[in-house]
Design a protein around this motif. Sequence first.
Motif, PDB file in Angstrom:
ATOM      1  N   PHE A 149     -21.467  55.736  15.269  1.00 16.93           N
ATOM      2  CA  PHE A 149     -22.478  55.499  14.101  1.00 16.93           C
ATOM      3  C   PHE A 149     -22.746  56.797  13.366  1.00 16.93           C
ATOM      4  O   PHE A 149     -23.121  56.655  12.152  1.00 16.93           O
ATOM      5  N   ILE A 150     -22.565  57.653  13.809  1.00 15.86           N
ATOM      6  CA  ILE A 150     -22.606  59.010  13.189  1.00 15.86           C
ATOM      7  C   ILE A 150     -21.509  58.970  12.228  1.00 15.86           C
ATOM      8  O   ILE A 150     -21.578  59.441  11.141  1.00 15.86           O
ATOM      9  N   ARG A 151     -20.191  58.928  12.857  1.00 16.29           N
ATOM     10  CA  ARG A 151     -19.164  58.796  12.124  1.00 16.29           C
ATOM     11  C   ARG A 151     -19.259  57.897  10.827  1.00 16.29           C
ATOM     12  O   ARG A 151     -18.791  58.327   9.708  1.00 16.29           O
ATOM     13  N   THR A 152     -19.734  56.966  11.307  1.00 15.32           N
ATOM     14  CA  THR A 152     -19.898  55.987   9.816  1.00 15.32           C
ATOM     15  C   THR A 152     -20.823  56.314   9.030  1.00 15.32           C
ATOM     16  O   THR A 152     -20.485  56.186   7.605  1.00 15.32           O
ATOM     17  N   ALA A 153     -21.799  56.866   9.344  1.00 17.99           N
ATOM     18  CA  ALA A 153     -22.898  57.450   8.427  1.00 17.99           C
ATOM     19  C   ALA A 153     -22.417  58.303   7.700  1.00 17.99           C
ATOM     20  O   ALA A 153     -22.609  58.773   6.340  1.00 17.99           O
ATOM     21  N   LEU A 154     -21.580  59.350   8.284  1.00 12.18           N
ATOM     22  CA  LEU A 154     -20.935  60.612   7.581  1.00 12.18           C
ATOM     23  C   LEU A 154     -19.786  60.052   6.528  1.00 12.18           C
ATOM     24  O   LEU A 154     -19.687  60.756   5.329  1.00 12.18           O
ATOM     25  N   PHE A 155     -19.170  59.106   6.856  1.00 13.75           N
ATOM     26  CA  PHE A 155     -18.093  58.429   5.913  1.00 13.75           C
ATOM     27  C   PHE A 155     -18.752  58.031   4.789  1.00 13.75           C
ATOM     28  O   PHE A 155     -18.440  58.120   3.752  1.00 13.75           O
ATOM     29  N   GLU A 156     -19.978  57.081   4.939  1.00 18.63           N
ATOM     30  CA  GLU A 156     -20.507  56.444   3.922  1.00 18.63           C
ATOM     31  C   GLU A 156     -21.139  57.620   2.902  1.00 18.63           C
ATOM     32  O   GLU A 156     -21.031  57.455   1.673  1.00 18.63           O
ATOM     33  N   GLN A 178     -22.250  69.448   0.183  1.00 11.97           N
ATOM     34  CA  GLN A 178     -21.101  70.406   1.077  1.00 11.97           C
ATOM     35  C   GLN A 178     -21.337  70.154   2.519  1.00 11.97           C
ATOM     36  O   GLN A 178     -20.419  70.069   3.198  1.00 11.97           O
ATOM     37  N   ALA A 179     -22.612  70.263   3.131  1.00 11.85           N
ATOM     38  CA  ALA A 179     -23.018  70.575   4.572  1.00 11.85           C
ATOM     39  C   ALA A 179     -22.746  69.147   4.986  1.00 11.85           C
ATOM     40  O   ALA A 179     -21.861  68.965   6.410  1.00 11.85           O
ATOM     41  N   GLU A 180     -22.713  68.149   4.336  1.00 14.76           N
ATOM     42  CA  GLU A 180     -22.345  66.548   5.006  1.00 14.76           C
ATOM     43  C   GLU A 180     -20.782  66.667   5.046  1.00 14.76           C
ATOM     44  O   GLU A 180     -20.253  65.833   6.147  1.00 14.76           O
ATOM     45  N   ILE A 181     -20.063  67.167   4.243  1.00 21.21           N
ATOM     46  CA  ILE A 181     -18.488  67.088   4.228  1.00 21.21           C
ATOM     47  C   ILE A 181     -18.476  68.063   5.386  1.00 21.21           C
ATOM     48  O   ILE A 181     -17.196  67.379   6.093  1.00 21.21           O
ATOM     49  N   ILE A 182     -18.769  69.047   5.614  1.00 24.69           N
ATOM     50  CA  ILE A 182     -18.461  69.825   6.626  1.00 24.69           C
ATOM     51  C   ILE A 182     -18.724  69.237   7.786  1.00 24.69           C
ATOM     52  O   ILE A 182     -17.895  68.968   8.793  1.00 24.69           O
ATOM     53  N   ALA A 183     -19.831  68.555   8.057  1.00 27.23           N
ATOM     54  CA  ALA A 183     -20.143  67.706   9.232  1.00 27.23           C
ATOM     55  C   ALA A 183     -18.990  66.519   9.361  1.00 27.23           C
ATOM     56  O   ALA A 183     -18.698  66.263  10.590  1.00 27.23           O
ATOM     57  N   MET A 184     -18.674  65.930   8.495  1.00 27.21           N
ATOM     58  CA  MET A 184     -17.616  64.816   8.602  1.00 27.21           C
ATOM     59  C   MET A 184     -16.409  65.571   9.139  1.00 27.21           C
ATOM     60  O   MET A 184     -15.708  64.971  10.073  1.00 27.21           O
ATOM     61  N   GLN A 205     -12.661  59.037  21.403  1.00 29.91           N
ATOM     62  CA  GLN A 205     -13.597  58.248  21.813  1.00 29.91           C
ATOM     63  C   GLN A 205     -14.020  57.027  20.882  1.00 29.91           C
ATOM     64  O   GLN A 205     -14.249  55.988  21.050  1.00 29.91           O
ATOM     65  N   VAL A 206     -13.889  57.699  19.473  1.00 34.92           N
ATOM     66  CA  VAL A 206     -14.434  56.703  18.292  1.00 34.92           C
ATOM     67  C   VAL A 206     -13.462  55.987  17.918  1.00 34.92           C
ATOM     68  O   VAL A 206     -12.146  56.358  17.582  1.00 34.92           O
ATOM     69  N   PRO A 207     -13.480  54.573  17.779  1.00 36.74           N
ATOM     70  CA  PRO A 207     -12.499  53.556  17.183  1.00 36.74           C
ATOM     71  C   PRO A 207     -11.948  53.711  15.739  1.00 36.74           C
ATOM     72  O   PRO A 207     -12.842  54.430  15.160  1.00 36.74           O
ATOM     73  N   GLY A 208     -10.412  53.693  15.609  1.00 38.07           N
ATOM     74  CA  GLY A 208     -10.214  54.007  14.119  1.00 38.07           C
ATOM     75  C   GLY A 208      -9.651  55.281  14.048  1.00 38.07           C
ATOM     76  O   GLY A 208      -9.459  56.268  15.025  1.00 38.07           O
ATOM     77  N   ASP A 209      -8.969  55.390  12.878  1.00 36.63           N
ATOM     78  CA  ASP A 209      -8.130  56.640  12.780  1.00 36.63           C
ATOM     79  C   ASP A 209      -9.081  57.549  11.813  1.00 36.63           C
ATOM     80  O   ASP A 209      -8.769  57.879  10.793  1.00 36.63           O
ATOM     81  N   GLY A 210      -9.859  58.221  12.585  1.00 34.33           N
ATOM     82  CA  GLY A 210     -10.808  59.008  11.919  1.00 34.33           C
ATOM     83  C   GLY A 210     -10.329  60.120  11.139  1.00 34.33           C
ATOM     84  O   GLY A 210     -10.657  60.480  10.216  1.00 34.33           O
ATOM     85  N   PRO A 211      -9.381  60.916  11.803  1.00 31.95           N
ATOM     86  CA  PRO A 211      -8.847  62.283  10.925  1.00 31.95           C
ATOM     87  C   PRO A 211      -8.274  61.589   9.579  1.00 31.95           C
ATOM     88  O   PRO A 211      -8.415  62.347   8.786  1.00 31.95           O
ATOM     89  N   THR A 212      -7.340  60.597   9.865  1.00 34.95           N
ATOM     90  CA  THR A 212      -6.716  60.129   8.520  1.00 34.95           C
ATOM     91  C   THR A 212      -7.788  59.611   7.446  1.00 34.95           C
ATOM     92  O   THR A 212      -7.445  59.691   6.224  1.00 34.95           O
ATOM     93  N   LEU A 213      -8.803  58.878   7.900  1.00 30.33           N
ATOM     94  CA  LEU A 213      -9.915  58.326   7.180  1.00 30.33           C
ATOM     95  C   LEU A 213     -10.578  59.640   6.483  1.00 30.33           C
ATOM     96  O   LEU A 213     -11.020  59.665   5.209  1.00 30.33           O
ATOM     97  N   ALA A 214     -10.766  60.699   7.262  1.00 25.60           N
ATOM     98  CA  ALA A 214     -11.729  61.827   6.828  1.00 25.60           C
ATOM     99  C   ALA A 214     -10.816  62.553   5.768  1.00 25.60           C
ATOM    100  O   ALA A 214     -11.269  63.002   4.722  1.00 25.60           O
ATOM    101  N   LEU A 215      -9.621  62.477   5.892  1.00 15.58           N
ATOM    102  CA  LEU A 215      -8.637  63.443   4.809  1.00 15.58           C
ATOM    103  C   LEU A 215      -8.677  62.685   3.496  1.00 15.58           C
ATOM    104  O   LEU A 215      -8.743  63.228   2.226  1.00 15.58           O
ATOM    105  N   ALA A 216      -8.726  61.123   3.563  1.00 16.29           N
ATOM    106  CA  ALA A 216      -8.796  60.248   2.092  1.00 16.29           C
ATOM    107  C   ALA A 216     -10.091  60.658   1.558  1.00 16.29           C
ATOM    108  O   ALA A 216     -10.287  60.408   0.401  1.00 16.29           O
ATOM    109  N   LEU A 217     -11.170  61.010   2.414  1.00 11.50           N
ATOM    110  CA  LEU A 217     -12.375  60.909   1.766  1.00 11.50           C
ATOM    111  C   LEU A 217     -12.680  62.593   1.468  1.00 11.50           C
ATOM    112  O   LEU A 217     -13.779  62.835   0.736  1.00 11.50           O
ATOM    113  N   LEU A 218     -11.868  63.684   1.615  1.00 15.20           N
ATOM    114  CA  LEU A 218     -12.138  64.930   1.394  1.00 15.20           C
ATOM    115  C   LEU A 218     -12.216  65.368  -0.329  1.00 15.20           C
ATOM    116  O   LEU A 218     -11.080  64.773  -0.925  1.00 15.20           O
ATOM    117  N   PRO A 219     -12.966  66.238  -0.688  1.00 13.40           N
ATOM    118  CA  PRO A 219     -12.702  66.311  -2.147  1.00 13.40           C
ATOM    119  C   PRO A 219     -11.845  67.359  -2.178  1.00 13.40           C
ATOM    120  O   PRO A 219     -11.255  67.712  -1.097  1.00 13.40           O
TER     121      PRO A 219
END
Length: 299
Positions: free
Chosen positions: A186-193, A201-207, A219-233
Amino acid sequence: MHNRMPWLMGATALLYLGPLMAGLGGYGWPLVPVFTLLFLLWQFIIRPQNWPRQFHDWTQYQAWATLCSNAAIQLLFVTLLFGVGRGIGGALGFIPPYSEMLPVAISFLSIPLARMIWDPWKINEINGFLDHAIDQIAHPGNPVERSELNTARRMIAPLADLPDDTTPATVAQHLLALSAHAEPAFIRTALFERARAGSAQAEIIAMILHSTDPALIVQVPGDGPTLALALLPDDPELISLFATRLRDAMAQDPDIWGKSPSADLLAEWLAKHLNSAAETPLRDLIAATNAAQPADGLA
């Protein structure tokens, strides 16, 4: 995507330049419907997801209402540009050194140029992919889980108030405190949102920190690093932090390469960030990704 936006804006400017030049040249108002049709064609080509794709859908009232409202808006734009051009031309006594077909050709040229620069279906697929992935992580239809997601959203809210020069170590302390109150998914989801909404900036660093933690990747379902890269500025420093941490995580657990961006995708990012702070970390991550993959693609 971000790198193409200025080019798209430039190509779109040609669309608006046409009726302005036609008005400046003092050409007749019959050209207004021609430019209106070009403006509508631009809408069909660059934003196809906004229009019905099947013939049956065009038999519905809503489709024609949308078409008429868009046509009215485009007609207003064209008339305004045409009027401005005529006003400027009349005040200056401008005599056009071009025929009336040149402004029409310039507006028409913007359509293939914009389509070459911008792939609307690819952008739509990326957004749909992210929506589906976030939904799979959070399962918001479950009332209990929805409550936990809302808790995570409230808990990460203070990150938005941190200054832009907040260090990753400080953000990591916030995440550590947060982990005692909300599940990692849920932390991951909230950060992605927050990242999709244009977060601080701090929220992006947290993600980045959360999605490149080797234990949480597993531990977290899904391809977290791949999704995070797509969301990076498009920020070399943030991309460098992401690449460095993911490279270190892969060294601890090579099996996480399956949830991480492919070497081909990383190469595309590298091509955009040559001669920047992100170049070396991206090269190192590509090397680590290639080294982590099983030989011949076999586990």
